[in-house]
Design an enzyme around this catalytic site. Structure first.
Site, PDB file in Angstrom:
ATOM      1  N   ARG A 133      -6.564  14.142  -4.088  1.00  0.00           N
ATOM      2  CA  ARG A 133      -5.948  13.760  -2.812  1.00  0.00           C
ATOM      3  C   ARG A 133      -5.971  14.918  -1.821  1.00  0.00           C
ATOM      4  O   ARG A 133      -6.161  14.703  -0.615  1.00  0.00           O
ATOM      5  CB  ARG A 133      -4.528  13.260  -3.064  1.00  0.00           C
ATOM      6  N   TYR A 176      -9.520   5.485  -0.333  1.00  0.00           N
ATOM      7  CA  TYR A 176      -9.582   5.848  -1.752  1.00  0.00           C
ATOM      8  C   TYR A 176      -8.612   6.956  -2.104  1.00  0.00           C
ATOM      9  O   TYR A 176      -8.012   7.578  -1.242  1.00  0.00           O
ATOM     10  CB  TYR A 176     -10.993   6.127  -2.224  1.00  0.00           C
ATOM     11  N   GLU A 177      -8.451   7.154  -3.413  1.00  0.00           N
ATOM     12  CA  GLU A 177      -7.413   8.035  -3.982  1.00  0.00           C
ATOM     13  C   GLU A 177      -6.009   7.619  -3.544  1.00  0.00           C
ATOM     14  O   GLU A 177      -5.126   8.452  -3.381  1.00  0.00           O
ATOM     15  CB  GLU A 177      -7.677   9.507  -3.616  1.00  0.00           C
ATOM     16  N   GLY A 178      -5.812   6.346  -3.377  1.00  0.00           N
ATOM     17  CA  GLY A 178      -4.537   5.808  -2.919  1.00  0.00           C
ATOM     18  C   GLY A 178      -4.562   5.650  -1.415  1.00  0.00           C
ATOM     19  O   GLY A 178      -4.718   6.630  -0.675  1.00  0.00           O
ATOM     20  N   GLN A 194       0.297   6.564   0.051  1.00  0.00           N
ATOM     21  CA  GLN A 194       0.760   7.950   0.208  1.00  0.00           C
ATOM     22  C   GLN A 194       2.127   7.993   0.888  1.00  0.00           C
ATOM     23  O   GLN A 194       3.010   8.776   0.511  1.00  0.00           O
ATOM     24  CB  GLN A 194      -0.249   8.758   1.038  1.00  0.00           C
TER      25      GLN A 194
END
Length: 589
Positions: A288, A430-432, A437
């Site tokens: 992230r 992506y990556e949340g 977040q």
């Protein structure tokens, strides 16, 4: 589109604001200023001369799937081999496994350069570094011995295999299965989607870190385990896994984004059974931060393109009369609205670079110090969701401004700006996703400690305000930042109270609270930069123009961009009812 690494600004942030050499000494890393500057200069030559020229064609050509083999765009294999041979892949790797052990604070600028030059190229190595972290921290001695040296060197790459068609953010829905074998290995079966670098022709082996369920696993996220599943097994034969398809994407076309099929593929447990999510979060926090740098890298490239075009493009005359009367028109940089766009780009990019370096320092202290630096762990945890979400929002905004600066030419592929806008869009997902977040910031961080770490951060920036008040020229800006810090503290308290009364408020306020926090933080960093610039000018620096530009940009930020925080504060106060009162059935068309 040409790319030149912003070395002077990077040196300003590293040396003048955050004392990177002192930081390295604290970590017992031998890296003096001259050596680091030499590394950055070589990095600038490599990214500008080798990687950036590949970016346009990688978007045009993309990756190709033939049978079960994926080919990357022309030039990627040769550039990746040079990347490995020159030691760039091993910069942050652990010393015990052939890495250079450089801290994030020293390496983040190089990673930003890579992302500016070609985000699609950088993704392959970025995920490998995150995978190294997970195996190094959670893997058995046997797994480390078998895999880490070649992963650290870049000879082998790594992936993260989380997402399934029915399970995106909600990993509780994950279905991939792991069956234990008598020899201590496992047989992994299932399908994963959106796997960056899942198959490629850059390396002979790819080490997949796969989330799966054991037969007796409890339901939900508490029943997920993490497995290392190599493309090529230790005995030399190919594992029973394959790329079933390449995703057709709007951007990062030079990155192979794969549907991966695991058919009784052989793998090994990483960490404890049913603790896979905790192990994977070791990767995800690093990833992230790296995705935040992706947003920053794209933004820097867009700013450079927009600035070059604004200096060259002749259109109309200045509102005050001809600036270049010998030419048919003036360059568009003389127009106030063009200046607004360029200064917005510049202020956001340079502000985020300060923010990124500060966050990298916290990550270094957390990773190197273990339990010796609990404050750094708390601070990094608070900042990572802001970095990931805000920087990627900035990347999209700055890329969009780049298109706008070019006018109609910005919409045309040959100029490169529309590619930056398409490439940056994935970073918000992506990556949340950025909404995830924001939820993490509220649920796990703000509510998790009752606002204690947020208040500690505010206290730290209050000290910067007091130092800035020693400069008469900064009084007005310092007063404004001081008021915002007090407002942030009060807003944090009110958000905690509202969320404790009504859980719906957590989702209702999260995105705007994160954005508000980011704008106030950037205000603090710009005040710090302005203070340093005033000090340098007072000492008679030979680089007066550089420091004057810092002061002008800081002035623009707090007058024209920091006011955005007010809109986000008002939205937070607006609460959940206006979102949730409308029945779902009434969303009609």
């Amino acid at each position: 589109m040409n790319y030149q690494a912003p070395l002077r600004d990077m040196r300003f942030v590293l040396h003048e604001l955050f004392d990177v050499t002192g930081h390295c000494q604290q970590l017992d890393v031998e890296l003096d200023r001259d050596t680091l500057d030499g590394i950055l200069e070589e990095a600038a030559r490599f990214t500008g001369g080798v990687i950036a020229p590949l970016n346009r064609n990688s978007d045009e050509q993309g990756c190709q799937l033939l049978g079960d083999a994926v080919t990357t765009p022309d030039g990627f294999r040769q550039a990746y081999q040079q990347y490995v041979d020159n030691g760039w892949a091993s910069m942050t790797g652990p010393l015990a496994f052939g890495g250079q052990g450089l801290p994030q604070m020293a390496s983040a600028c190089f990673h930003e350069m890579l992302m500016s030059a070609s985000l699609a190229f950088r993704i392959y190595s970025g995920l490998t570094e995150s995978a190294v972290l997970a195996v190094h921290r959670h893997g058995s001695a046997a797994l480390k011995e078998a895999y880490l040296n070649k992963m650290v060197s870049g000879e082998w790459t790594g992936t993260m295999c989380l997402t399934e068609p029915q399970a995106g953010t909600d990993l509780a829905l994950l279905r991939t299965r792991a069956q234990p074998e008598a020899d201590g290995s496992y047989r992994i079966s299932g399908n994963k989607i959106f796997i960056s670098g899942g198959e490629q022709d850059l390396t002979e082996n790819i080490i997949h870190l796969v989330l799966a369920r054991l037969p007796d696993a409890p339901p939900g996220v508490k029943g997920i385990s993490l497995f290392l599943v190599p493309k090529i097994l230790p005995e030399g034969q190919r594992n029973t896994l394959s790329c079933g398809a390449l995703e057709h994407k709007m951007g990062i076309k030079g990155t192979s984004t794969c549907v991966m099929n695991f058919d009784d593929a052989r793998g090994w447990l990483v960490g404890e059974a049913n603790q896979g999510l905790a192990c994977m979060f070791t990767m995800m926090n690093d990833a992230r931060f790296q995705v935040g740098l992706q947003g920053l890298g794209i933004a820097e490239a867009a700013f450079q393109g927009g600035l070059a075009y604004a200096r060259e493009r002749l259109q109309s005359r200045s509102l005050t009369g001809a600036v270049v009367p010998e030419q048919a028109a003036d360059p568009i940089i003389v127009h106030p609205d063009v200046r607004r766009m360029l200064l917005t780009q510049k202020a956001l990019v340079e502000g985020c670079r300060m923010f990124a370096t500060y966050t990298a320092r916290q990550l270094d202290l957390e990773q190197a110090g273990g339990n010796d630096h609990p404050a750094a762990k708390r601070r990094a945890a608070l900042l990572i969701p802001i970095v990931k979400a805000f920087f990627t929002d900035v990347g999209q905004e700055v890329a969009s401004l780049g298109v706008q600066l070019y006018g109609g030419h910005g919409y045309i592929r040959e100029w490169g700006m529309e590619q930056l806008m398409r490439d940056s869009r994935i970073t918000q997902l992506y990556e949340g996703t950025n909404g995830i977040q924001a939820l993490d910031l509220i649920r796990r961080k703000l509510l998790g400690d009752g606002g204690a770490e947020l208040n500690a951060l505010i206290d730290e920036f209050t000290e910067i305000v007091e130092a800035a008040r020693g400069q008469t020229a900064l009084h007005e800006m310092a007063d404004t930042i001081s008021q915002r810090l007090a407002e942030w503290r009060a807003l944090g308290r009110s958000v905690i109270d509202a969320c404790q009364r009504d859980p719906q408020e957590i989702g209702a306020v999260s995105v705007d609270f994160l954005a508000y926090s980011a704008y106030v933080l950037l205000g603090g960093f710009w005040l710090q930069a302005a203070l340093r610039a005033q000090q340098a000018l007072g000492q008679g620096s030979a680089e007066a123009a550089f420091y004057q530009a810092k002061l002008h940009t800081a002035d623009f930020y707090w007058r024209r961009l920091l006011p955005r925080a007010s809109a986000h504060r008002d939205a937070v106060i607006g609460g959940a009812n206006c979102l949730m009162a409308l029945p779902a059935s009434d969303f009609s068309f």
